[in-house]
Enzyme design. Sequence first.
Site, short mmCIF file in Angstrom:
data_model
loop_
_atom_site.label_atom_id
_atom_site.label_comp_id
_atom_site.label_asym_id
_atom_site.label_seq_id
_atom_site.Cartn_x
_atom_site.Cartn_y
_atom_site.Cartn_z
CB SER A 81 -0.79 -0.06 1.38
OG SER A 81 -1.51 1.18 1.17
CE1 TYR A 94 -4.00 -2.51 4.81
CE2 TYR A 94 -2.99 -0.27 4.31
CZ TYR A 94 -3.73 -1.46 3.83
OH TYR A 94 -4.02 -1.74 2.67
#
Length: 177
Positions: A81, A94
């Site tokens: 990401s 995350y």
Amino acid sequence: MKADISDAAAVSELFAVAEAAFGGIDVLVNNAGVMTLSTTADTDDATFDRQIAINLKGTFNILREAAKRLRDNGRIINFSSSVVALLQPTYGVYAATKAGVEAMTSIFAKELRGRNIIVNSVAPARPPYLCPYFAAKAAMDSLAVSYASELVRWGIETSIIVSGAFTKGTNHFAHSG
């Protein structure tokens, strides 16, 4: 077939079913992941454990099984990401899991040398034509949070309101229908 990638036995079964159906595995796209946003202080153990189990351990389980079963000359694509580089508040867990995916991807590519298997990770990001929007939004968000934290020292609670923004859920784009 669906599988819980945090469960090594389920991943092994997933590979067995794919091999039986297709005669072997040449390409692996590892895009499973979950994201729950909260500050570090507000993240409970269950939320932390779930993201680690799926995003990091799940990637590990998939790569470990791929090392044994992916055919030579294959391809592996792991999804990371763009938040790994942004280091924004509430993305701590995350971003950490996706940074781990990037590290495992680089190491795994070296471990598979000699088998001609290409291993990459991709970190989906914003389209270039939207960069000015996101830059302006980030600046406004940062300014609002800064003002809010200054006012808290004086006992003034604040709410951040963006007038004219009509959105659904967590989407920042206006919907016209």
